[in-house]
Design an enzyme around this catalytic site. Structure first.
Site, PDB file in Angstrom:
ATOM      1  N   GLY A  44     -18.436   9.552  -6.304  1.00 26.48           N
ATOM      2  CA  GLY A  44     -18.168   9.181  -7.865  1.00 26.48           C
ATOM      3  C   GLY A  44     -17.463   7.904  -7.984  1.00 26.48           C
ATOM      4  O   GLY A  44     -17.762   7.080  -7.056  1.00 26.48           O
ATOM      5  N   CYS A  46     -14.464   6.658  -7.787  1.00 26.37           N
ATOM      6  CA  CYS A  46     -13.263   6.231  -6.788  1.00 26.37           C
ATOM      7  C   CYS A  46     -14.170   5.509  -5.571  1.00 26.37           C
ATOM      8  O   CYS A  46     -13.620   4.443  -5.360  1.00 26.37           O
ATOM      9  CB  CYS A  46     -12.552   7.322  -6.096  1.00 26.37           C
ATOM     10  SG  CYS A  46     -11.276   7.090  -4.980  1.00 26.37           S
ATOM     11  N   LYS A  55     -10.054  -2.164  -3.621  1.00 27.74           N
ATOM     12  CA  LYS A  55      -9.226  -2.334  -2.467  1.00 27.74           C
ATOM     13  C   LYS A  55      -9.727  -3.434  -1.532  1.00 27.74           C
ATOM     14  O   LYS A  55      -8.906  -4.404  -0.919  1.00 27.74           O
ATOM     15  CB  LYS A  55      -8.591  -1.202  -2.164  1.00 27.74           C
ATOM     16  CG  LYS A  55      -7.419  -0.552  -2.937  1.00 27.74           C
ATOM     17  CD  LYS A  55      -7.849  -0.510  -4.447  1.00 27.74           C
ATOM     18  CE  LYS A  55      -7.013   0.312  -5.269  1.00 27.74           C
ATOM     19  NZ  LYS A  55      -7.362   0.276  -6.779  1.00 27.74           N
ATOM     20  N   GLY A 179      -6.579  -6.487 -20.929  1.00 30.18           N
ATOM     21  CA  GLY A 179      -5.921  -5.436 -20.484  1.00 30.18           C
ATOM     22  C   GLY A 179      -5.227  -5.724 -19.113  1.00 30.18           C
ATOM     23  O   GLY A 179      -5.393  -6.010 -18.284  1.00 30.18           O
ATOM     24  N   ILE A 183      -6.109  -1.488 -13.661  1.00 34.02           N
ATOM     25  CA  ILE A 183      -7.489  -2.329 -13.456  1.00 34.02           C
ATOM     26  C   ILE A 183      -7.421  -3.664 -13.844  1.00 34.02           C
ATOM     27  O   ILE A 183      -7.823  -4.646 -12.884  1.00 34.02           O
ATOM     28  CB  ILE A 183      -8.793  -1.603 -14.280  1.00 34.02           C
ATOM     29  CG1 ILE A 183      -8.488  -0.178 -13.866  1.00 34.02           C
ATOM     30  CG2 ILE A 183      -9.807  -2.365 -14.101  1.00 34.02           C
ATOM     31  CD1 ILE A 183      -9.518   0.604 -14.762  1.00 34.02           C
ATOM     32  N   GLU A 202      -2.575  -8.837 -22.885  1.00 37.55           N
ATOM     33  CA  GLU A 202      -2.182  -7.131 -22.964  1.00 37.55           C
ATOM     34  C   GLU A 202      -1.396  -6.961 -24.291  1.00 37.55           C
ATOM     35  O   GLU A 202      -0.572  -7.778 -24.677  1.00 37.55           O
ATOM     36  CB  GLU A 202      -0.901  -6.823 -21.831  1.00 37.55           C
ATOM     37  CG  GLU A 202      -0.350  -5.557 -21.916  1.00 37.55           C
ATOM     38  CD  GLU A 202      -1.151  -4.438 -22.091  1.00 37.55           C
ATOM     39  OE1 GLU A 202      -1.101  -3.890 -23.219  1.00 37.55           O
ATOM     40  OE2 GLU A 202      -1.998  -4.270 -21.257  1.00 37.55           O
ATOM     41  N   GLY A 266      -9.086   0.546 -19.962  1.00 40.10           N
ATOM     42  CA  GLY A 266      -9.010   1.890 -19.514  1.00 40.10           C
ATOM     43  C   GLY A 266     -10.377   2.479 -19.401  1.00 40.10           C
ATOM     44  O   GLY A 266     -11.418   1.871 -19.709  1.00 40.10           O
ATOM     45  N   HIS A 439      14.144  -0.224  12.396  1.00 42.18           N
ATOM     46  CA  HIS A 439      14.183  -1.618  12.038  1.00 42.18           C
ATOM     47  C   HIS A 439      13.542  -2.605  13.252  1.00 42.18           C
ATOM     48  O   HIS A 439      13.350  -2.054  14.425  1.00 42.18           O
ATOM     49  CB  HIS A 439      15.748  -1.870  12.209  1.00 42.18           C
ATOM     50  CG  HIS A 439      16.179  -3.480  12.269  1.00 42.18           C
ATOM     51  ND1 HIS A 439      16.209  -3.851  11.178  1.00 42.18           N
ATOM     52  CD2 HIS A 439      16.365  -4.305  13.088  1.00 42.18           C
ATOM     53  CE1 HIS A 439      16.669  -5.173  11.340  1.00 42.18           C
ATOM     54  NE2 HIS A 439      16.801  -5.353  12.340  1.00 42.18           N
TER      55      HIS A 439
END
Length: 462
Positions: A44, A46, A55, A179, A183, A202, A266, A439
């Site tokens: 789908g 993603c 990404k 927007g 996204i 925005e 969106g 650390h």
């Protein structure tokens, strides 16, 4: 309509995205006979048009920035530009590998996979190309598509959606991004790294407006430093073609010219014309309404993912799909706590959070019962090494659990796993403070923040 014993299943799933395929895998694992119907590609939005390819673009942008900035680390690097064909080859290779793996998983679980556009034909059946698939239960998981604003046509030429942006054959010289949510800021970030001139528009007062206001302000500060422009608090009013691009107008009278307008306002549910309403499924503005167990008002039908009005995140779809499978298999799954779901925006710097905002905590518990602490990454050794700036903000109910963790900085998405445990296990600051964090790591910043909230700060001021 053809129907035989081979097309009768325990579970018929309409949609093979995150929610649908997760339900299929888990249900088959639990011994149910499953049919999974998908008109496009397994995985789908993603996998093919969302999480994974975006990404990959952002990582390519990170490499471009590192090439430009090598001298800051004593490394002689030069940046010669973006090979967009090479970027797409890399991106598509990542997607292809994951796609093949997912296909193998579905086959290995013996899920009946059906390619074709399905339509709900009754509360217990889905029709695909003249074939009827009947199920003891039906799961609707048809996902979402990019949406626009009234009167704003996405033409795929100069006014584009995220789908078009992912396959664009060039880096735009300039773009207006309509927007400032996830996204929008992710594409703005990637394109800026590739060398484009970017302006985000925005209508709300802040970027990433669903996040804690402190995170929004930190991101805005970082974007200003990167030269990403933005206009906040005024709505879009129109767009027109110019000789070589577009002119975008706002209600406050401002105008912006650019090569492209990316509409990133969106995503809306895919539900029209699929037979849902005819089968009696309750809906609102195109979304299928469900209870906490993802059950619709029709006893034999459930729904998950972007189709329902919950968080539009792939991992939410996974969780909802697995919940349905386990419920149908007779287990007793726990409903999804949506506040406890980690949220990450993968721009540069990253914005990550879990739990509730400070404003929401004050609304729920009262302002005098809420404690907030900010730990600046300037005190974190690994963040200094990486040359990233930002903060970790903790929101606590006074003398009680941490109910919100909000982080801004490079690689903060990788720290949200522990933050998720802190919220979902209702940890007290003192309980986290006694854990020893490695650390130097950025993860250590979470420990330092909890040390400070527990009243014993180490590498931070009282």
């Amino acid at each position: 309509m053809a129907n035989d014993a081979s097309t009768v299943f325990d579970l018929v799933i309409l949609g093979g995205g995150s929610g649908g395929y997760a339900a299929a895998l888990r249900a088959a694992q639990l011994g149910l006979d499953v049919a999974l119907i998908e008109k496009d590609k397994l995985g789908g939005t993603c996998l093919h048009r969302g999480c994974i390819p975006t990404k990959a673009l952002l990582h390519a942008g990170e490499i471009a920035d590192q090439a430009r900035e090598g001298s800051e680390f004593g490394v002689k690097t030069t940046f010669e530009g973006i090979d967009i064909e090479g970027v797409h080859k890399y991106k598509d290779g990542v997607v292809s590998g994951l796609y093949k793996g997912l296909q193998g998983l579905i086959a290995s679980r013996k899920v009946t996979y059906v390619t074709g556009e399905g339509r709900l034909s009754s509360p217990t059946s889905v029709d695909v190309h003249g074939q009827r698939y009947t199920g003891r239960h039906i799961l609707l998981a048809t996902g979402s598509v990019p949406k626009s604003l009234p009167g704003l046509e996405i033409d795929g030429n100069r006014v584009i959606s995220s789908d078009h942006a992912l396959v664009l054959d060039r880096v735009p010289k300039s773009a207006v991004v309509l927007g400032g949510g996830v996204i929008g800021v992710e594409f703005a970030s990637a394109w800026k790294s590739f060398g484009a001139d970017i302006t985000i528009v925005e209508a709300l007062p802040h970027l990433v407006p669903v996040e804690d206001e402190n995170s929004s302000k930190l991101l805005e500060r970082a974007f200003r430093k990167r030269g990403i422009n933005f206009s906040l608090g005024s709505r879009f009013s129109g767009v027109e073609y110019t000789a070589d691009g577009v002119k975008v107008s706002l209600e406050n009278g401002k105008t912006f010219e650019a090569e492209l307008l990316l509409v990133a306002v969106g995503r809306g549910p895919v539900s029209q014309g699929l037979g849902y309403e005819e089968a009696g499924v309750a809906m609102d503005r195109g979304y299928v309404l469900v209870d906490e167990y993802m059950r619709t008002n029709v006893p034999t039908i459930s729904a998950v993912g972007d189709l329902v009005p919950t968080l539009q995140l792939a991992h939410v779809g996974f969780a909802e799909g697995m919940l349905v499978a386990e419920r149908l298999a007779g287990l007793n799954p726990v409903p999804v706590d949506y506040d406890g779901v980690p949220r990450v925006t993968y721009c540069h710097p990253e914005v990550a959070s879990v739990g509730i905002t400070e404003a929401k905590a004050k609304e729920l518990y009262g302002a005098d019962k809420v404690v907030a602490l900010k730990y600046n990454l300037a005190g974190n050794g690994k963040s200094k090494i990486l040359k990233t700036a930002g903060e970790i903000k903790l929101v606590q109910v006074r003398d009680g659990a941490v109910v919100g963790v909000h982080m801004v900085g490079d690689r903060m998405g990788e720290q949200v796993g522990e933050a998720q445990l802190i919220y979902n296990w209702e940890a007290l600051p003192a309980e986290v403070a006694q854990l020893v964090h490695a650390h130097p790591t950025q993860n250590e910043a979470l420990g330092e923040a909890h040390l400070a909230l527990a009243g014993k700060p180490l590498h931070s001021h009282d």
